[in-house]
Design a protein around this motif. Sequence first.
Motif, short mmCIF file in Angstrom:
data_model
loop_
_atom_site.label_atom_id
_atom_site.label_comp_id
_atom_site.label_asym_id
_atom_site.label_seq_id
_atom_site.Cartn_x
_atom_site.Cartn_y
_atom_site.Cartn_z
N ALA A 168 0.83 -1.21 0.00
CA ALA A 168 0.00 0.00 0.00
C ALA A 168 0.86 1.26 0.00
CB ALA A 168 -0.93 -0.01 1.22
N ALA A 169 1.96 1.23 0.75
CA ALA A 169 2.86 2.39 0.78
C ALA A 169 3.51 2.61 -0.58
CB ALA A 169 3.93 2.18 1.85
N ILE A 170 3.90 1.52 -1.25
CA ILE A 170 4.50 1.63 -2.58
C ILE A 170 3.47 2.16 -3.57
CG2 ILE A 170 5.44 0.27 -4.49
CD1 ILE A 170 6.77 -1.52 -2.37
N PHE A 171 2.22 1.72 -3.41
CA PHE A 171 1.16 2.20 -4.30
C PHE A 171 0.97 3.71 -4.18
CE2 PHE A 171 -3.25 2.92 -5.63
CZ PHE A 171 -3.27 2.23 -6.85
N LYS A 172 1.12 4.23 -2.96
CA LYS A 172 1.00 5.68 -2.76
C LYS A 172 2.10 6.44 -3.50
CE LYS A 172 -1.37 5.55 1.71
NZ LYS A 172 -1.29 5.87 3.17
N HIS A 173 3.21 5.74 -3.77
CA HIS A 173 4.29 6.35 -4.55
C HIS A 173 4.12 6.10 -6.05
CE1 HIS A 173 6.26 6.86 -0.66
NE2 HIS A 173 7.19 7.56 -1.25
N GLY A 174 2.97 5.54 -6.43
CA GLY A 174 2.67 5.41 -7.85
C GLY A 174 3.12 4.12 -8.50
N VAL A 175 3.32 3.04 -7.71
CA VAL A 175 3.73 1.76 -8.28
C VAL A 175 2.88 0.65 -7.66
CG1 VAL A 175 5.61 0.11 -8.64
CG2 VAL A 175 6.09 2.57 -8.62
N GLN A 176 2.40 -0.24 -8.48
CA GLN A 176 1.60 -1.37 -8.00
C GLN A 176 2.46 -2.63 -8.00
OE1 GLN A 176 -1.25 -3.15 -10.69
NE2 GLN A 176 -2.80 -3.25 -9.08
N VAL A 177 2.59 -3.27 -6.83
CA VAL A 177 3.27 -4.55 -6.70
C VAL A 177 2.30 -5.53 -6.05
CG1 VAL A 177 5.56 -3.50 -6.55
CG2 VAL A 177 4.27 -3.96 -4.45
N ALA A 178 2.68 -6.79 -5.95
CA ALA A 178 1.80 -7.81 -5.38
C ALA A 178 2.31 -8.24 -4.01
CB ALA A 178 1.72 -9.02 -6.30
N ALA A 179 1.40 -8.30 -3.04
CA ALA A 179 1.74 -8.75 -1.69
C ALA A 179 1.63 -10.27 -1.60
CB ALA A 179 0.83 -8.10 -0.66
N SER A 180 2.41 -10.87 -0.71
CA SER A 180 2.45 -12.33 -0.59
C SER A 180 1.09 -12.93 -0.25
CB SER A 180 3.48 -12.74 0.46
OG SER A 180 3.18 -12.15 1.72
N ALA A 181 0.25 -12.19 0.47
CA ALA A 181 -1.05 -12.72 0.88
C ALA A 181 -1.92 -13.09 -0.32
CB ALA A 181 -1.78 -11.70 1.75
#
Length: 382
Positions: free
Chosen positions: A331-344
């Motif tokens: 979620a913090a990375i998304f706020k910086h404009g990048v979408q990644v996938a969490a392990s969950a």
Amino acid sequence: MNAIALSNHSSKNTRDRAISPDGVIRLALNHPPPVPDVFNPIVSEALNRVLAKSPPVELMATHRWMGSEEDRQQGAAFVARRLGEIPSPDRIIVTHSIQAAVHMLLPSIAGNGRPLAIEELSYPPVRSFAARYGIRVVNVAIDGDGLNPDAFEQVCRREKPAALYLLSTFQNPTTVTMSVGRRQEIAAVARRHQVQLIEDDVYSLLAASPPPPISAFVPELSWYLLGTAKSFSAGLKLAFVVAPNGAEAARAFWPGVRATYWMASPVSAALMTELISTGEDLQILAAVKVELAARHHLVVNGLRGKPLASDPGCLHVWMPLKGLSSNRIAAAIFKHGVQVAASASYARDGFIPPDAIRIGIGNPETRSVLEQAISRIRRALS
């Protein structure tokens, strides 16, 4: 100009596929990196040859069902590069995608009241497909060498699964590639308990020297899947299935032609058959490997000092997080404009996986966009 010549526009003239309308760079996807200088001329010329052999009205007049005879022969040659020998073409089914193949296989070989075994962290859609068909899923522990054979043995004794779905090369999401010894152990357990294998080998074509598939050690129980969307182009969705034998191939797929659209697009099938027959598919793969290795170098340097599971042939990197919530970090990375996938997102409900994030590195059109995304990730982690 050729009638079907492909566009060679640079990313300056088209929107980068990895950037969403709100400006977020999408690294949650696992697409192969584009190599237009190689891909465009090869595919353009191959398509022209295909249409010279079969006019469009003939090529697209009907489904190719399980693939034409030539499709299956070239598919057999294609998978033989991984299996070590050319399987009989009657064992080959040409399908629209690995997802479509799994859709057909689950109710066919696991829809008998027995569960489906799966790695405790694995490709999320398979769990959704199983739920759709009312198939219970049992999880098998993984370790640093992939699926744990002792855990698989225990699951076989306790749950008596009908089949096991797994990725043995560049496991999604952990990037682990099983050793040859581990593959042989898994094959032995499957044979001992007569558990069928659905081996998804989609990432293996980009590896420098991948070990033989598990299916090579236990072919009589294996459904081997080798697709193109993760190595050539995301839109070239085609997959070759190698059944244990010709009778099983017909049983699992032919009766289901009206159940779901699993058949390959005639154009995609004809194009891939042409590329395999000329060896031009290997030229595209070589270019993708070079581009992917360059992107790995960029990512490893950009995230220097951070723990990374990485391989130059893998479409993603896996970043363990020490004492941090993967959902909060994503979620913090998304706020910086990048979408990644969490392990969950790769685990079943109720299972708490180790905190980590998966970063896909092939989706951006250019290395500069990827470099920008990695810079943002580093700022977010700081």
